[in-house]
Motif scaffolding. Sequence first.
Motif, PDB file in Angstrom:
ATOM      1  N   GLY A 178      46.083  58.363  52.945  1.00 43.41           N
ATOM      2  CA  GLY A 178      45.802  59.148  51.749  1.00 43.41           C
ATOM      3  C   GLY A 178      45.986  58.333  50.475  1.00 43.41           C
ATOM      4  N   VAL A 179      47.011  57.496  50.457  1.00 42.28           N
ATOM      5  CA  VAL A 179      47.233  56.629  49.300  1.00 42.28           C
ATOM      6  C   VAL A 179      46.079  55.652  49.157  1.00 42.28           C
ATOM      7  CG1 VAL A 179      48.703  54.788  48.377  1.00 42.28           C
ATOM      8  CG2 VAL A 179      49.741  56.847  49.338  1.00 42.28           C
ATOM      9  N   TYR A 180      45.694  55.019  50.249  1.00 43.75           N
ATOM     10  CA  TYR A 180      44.587  54.060  50.193  1.00 43.75           C
ATOM     11  C   TYR A 180      43.264  54.722  49.828  1.00 43.75           C
ATOM     12  CZ  TYR A 180      47.289  50.207  52.090  1.00 43.75           C
ATOM     13  OH  TYR A 180      48.204  49.209  52.268  1.00 43.75           O
ATOM     14  N   ALA A 181      43.108  55.994  50.170  1.00 42.54           N
ATOM     15  CA  ALA A 181      41.868  56.685  49.845  1.00 42.54           C
ATOM     16  C   ALA A 181      41.617  56.680  48.341  1.00 42.54           C
ATOM     17  CB  ALA A 181      41.903  58.121  50.366  1.00 42.54           C
ATOM     18  N   TYR A 182      42.674  56.759  47.551  1.00 40.71           N
ATOM     19  CA  TYR A 182      42.509  56.717  46.100  1.00 40.71           C
ATOM     20  C   TYR A 182      42.726  55.313  45.546  1.00 40.71           C
ATOM     21  CZ  TYR A 182      42.188  61.687  44.982  1.00 40.71           C
ATOM     22  OH  TYR A 182      41.769  62.967  44.831  1.00 40.71           O
ATOM     23  N   ALA A 183      43.832  54.711  45.898  1.00 47.08           N
ATOM     24  CA  ALA A 183      44.242  53.471  45.247  1.00 47.08           C
ATOM     25  C   ALA A 183      43.256  52.329  45.455  1.00 47.08           C
ATOM     26  CB  ALA A 183      45.632  53.056  45.730  1.00 47.08           C
ATOM     27  N   ARG A 184      42.631  52.277  46.617  1.00 44.21           N
ATOM     28  CA  ARG A 184      41.729  51.163  46.903  1.00 44.21           C
ATOM     29  C   ARG A 184      40.265  51.451  46.602  1.00 44.21           C
ATOM     30  NH1 ARG A 184      44.752  46.942  46.686  1.00 44.21           N
ATOM     31  NH2 ARG A 184      46.457  46.951  48.157  1.00 44.21           N
ATOM     32  N   THR A 185      39.874  52.704  46.617  1.00 42.82           N
ATOM     33  CA  THR A 185      38.446  52.985  46.476  1.00 42.82           C
ATOM     34  C   THR A 185      38.065  53.586  45.127  1.00 42.82           C
ATOM     35  OG1 THR A 185      38.689  55.177  47.488  1.00 42.82           O
ATOM     36  CG2 THR A 185      38.179  53.337  48.954  1.00 42.82           C
ATOM     37  N   MET A 186      38.989  54.190  44.398  1.00 38.91           N
ATOM     38  CA  MET A 186      38.635  54.838  43.139  1.00 38.91           C
ATOM     39  C   MET A 186      38.070  53.873  42.104  1.00 38.91           C
ATOM     40  SD  MET A 186      39.211  55.860  39.807  1.00 38.91           S
ATOM     41  CE  MET A 186      40.787  55.244  39.356  1.00 38.91           C
ATOM     42  N   PRO A 187      38.706  52.740  41.826  1.00 35.34           N
ATOM     43  CA  PRO A 187      38.117  51.842  40.828  1.00 35.34           C
ATOM     44  C   PRO A 187      36.724  51.344  41.228  1.00 35.34           C
ATOM     45  CG  PRO A 187      40.396  51.239  41.243  1.00 35.34           C
ATOM     46  CD  PRO A 187      40.017  52.271  42.269  1.00 35.34           C
ATOM     47  N   PHE A 188      36.526  51.096  42.503  1.00 34.79           N
ATOM     48  CA  PHE A 188      35.218  50.638  42.977  1.00 34.79           C
ATOM     49  C   PHE A 188      34.172  51.739  42.842  1.00 34.79           C
ATOM     50  CE2 PHE A 188      32.144  50.205  46.465  1.00 34.79           C
ATOM     51  CZ  PHE A 188      31.562  49.007  46.089  1.00 34.79           C
ATOM     52  N   ALA A 189      34.520  52.944  43.266  1.00 38.74           N
ATOM     53  CA  ALA A 189      33.559  54.051  43.236  1.00 38.74           C
ATOM     54  C   ALA A 189      33.146  54.405  41.811  1.00 38.74           C
ATOM     55  CB  ALA A 189      34.146  55.275  43.935  1.00 38.74           C
ATOM     56  N   ILE A 190      34.104  54.412  40.893  1.00 43.19           N
ATOM     57  CA  ILE A 190      33.787  54.806  39.527  1.00 43.19           C
ATOM     58  C   ILE A 190      33.227  53.635  38.723  1.00 43.19           C
ATOM     59  CG2 ILE A 190      34.807  55.601  37.362  1.00 43.19           C
ATOM     60  CD1 ILE A 190      36.593  57.417  39.051  1.00 43.19           C
ATOM     61  N   GLY A 191      33.841  52.467  38.862  1.00 40.14           N
ATOM     62  CA  GLY A 191      33.427  51.319  38.076  1.00 40.14           C
ATOM     63  C   GLY A 191      32.161  50.652  38.557  1.00 40.14           C
ATOM     64  N   MET A 192      31.980  50.537  39.854  1.00 37.29           N
ATOM     65  CA  MET A 192      30.848  49.787  40.392  1.00 37.29           C
ATOM     66  C   MET A 192      29.697  50.675  40.845  1.00 37.29           C
ATOM     67  SD  MET A 192      31.688  46.503  40.358  1.00 37.29           S
ATOM     68  CE  MET A 192      30.794  45.691  41.639  1.00 37.29           C
ATOM     69  N   MET A 193      30.013  51.852  41.366  1.00 36.34           N
ATOM     70  CA  MET A 193      28.960  52.681  41.939  1.00 36.34           C
ATOM     71  C   MET A 193      28.504  53.789  40.997  1.00 36.34           C
ATOM     72  SD  MET A 193      30.300  52.868  45.837  1.00 36.34           S
ATOM     73  CE  MET A 193      28.831  53.654  46.432  1.00 36.34           C
ATOM     74  N   GLY A 194      29.194  53.979  39.878  1.00 33.20           N
ATOM     75  CA  GLY A 194      28.775  54.953  38.896  1.00 33.20           C
ATOM     76  C   GLY A 194      29.087  56.394  39.248  1.00 33.20           C
ATOM     77  N   SER A 195      30.013  56.610  40.142  1.00 33.72           N
ATOM     78  CA  SER A 195      30.412  57.970  40.502  1.00 33.72           C
ATOM     79  C   SER A 195      31.240  58.571  39.370  1.00 33.72           C
ATOM     80  CB  SER A 195      31.240  57.935  41.786  1.00 33.72           C
ATOM     81  OG  SER A 195      31.709  59.201  42.108  1.00 33.72           O
ATOM     82  N   THR A 196      31.174  59.873  39.216  1.00 34.90           N
ATOM     83  CA  THR A 196      32.036  60.532  38.241  1.00 34.90           C
ATOM     84  C   THR A 196      33.384  60.806  38.883  1.00 34.90           C
ATOM     85  OG1 THR A 196      31.366  62.763  38.859  1.00 34.90           O
ATOM     86  CG2 THR A 196      30.039  61.642  37.177  1.00 34.90           C
ATOM     87  N   ARG A 197      34.387  61.053  38.072  1.00 33.67           N
ATOM     88  CA  ARG A 197      35.716  61.371  38.613  1.00 33.67           C
ATOM     89  C   ARG A 197      35.678  62.673  39.401  1.00 33.67           C
ATOM     90  NH1 ARG A 197      36.623  58.322  34.288  1.00 33.67           N
ATOM     91  NH2 ARG A 197      38.405  56.917  34.267  1.00 33.67           N
ATOM     92  N   ARG A 198      34.912  63.644  38.925  1.00 39.12           N
ATOM     93  CA  ARG A 198      34.803  64.928  39.611  1.00 39.12           C
ATOM     94  C   ARG A 198      34.162  64.753  40.995  1.00 39.12           C
ATOM     95  NH1 ARG A 198      32.220  68.801  36.012  1.00 39.12           N
ATOM     96  NH2 ARG A 198      34.355  69.192  35.399  1.00 39.12           N
ATOM     97  N   HIS A 199      33.082  63.995  41.058  1.00 40.78           N
ATOM     98  CA  HIS A 199      32.431  63.769  42.348  1.00 40.78           C
ATOM     99  C   HIS A 199      33.308  62.948  43.278  1.00 40.78           C
ATOM    100  CE1 HIS A 199      28.332  64.507  40.307  1.00 40.78           C
ATOM    101  NE2 HIS A 199      28.796  65.618  40.849  1.00 40.78           N
TER     102      HIS A 199
END
Length: 171
Positions: A4-25
Amino acid sequence: MTIGVYAYARTMPFAIGMMGSTRRHYWAGTALWIVVQSAFLSALMGAFLLLEQATGHWFTGARMFDVYALGDGDLGATLLISFAITLACLSVGAGLAAVYLRWGQYGVMAGIAGLLVVILGALALVLGTGMDFMTFFSTNLIAKISGLLIVIAVLANGVSWLVMRKVPVGR
């Protein structure tokens, strides 16, 4: 909880910064992933329980899934408690990771200290009323513990959503 920790800590910056996902999505997708993971692991526990019972407890009489803590051989209870445990662990881990991403290690320590104060205060309040816990948990123990774990998971996901809205991407 680590997953659960890795689900956010490792993927959030990549998903939002590189892939253009919104925080809500991102939050909604991660919450859905947590539910799907919990259902998958619950089904896996149920399958192993059925396999254990079919083989006479692994041909040796050794019990691994047919134990009291997992429902004492009841498939429904095993599915429910394993789903609830997995859901709570992944959700609390994701909530802690969201707090870490927002406020760093000091935020996590302050959050854990605050959570302990709330838990101890709630225990003091409940114990001060003279409620008999043994009577409360004497019937449907698995269902009551599972319900409590699901409430904890919902609260942890709520906290992660509230914190996630302001998490910086560069952390």
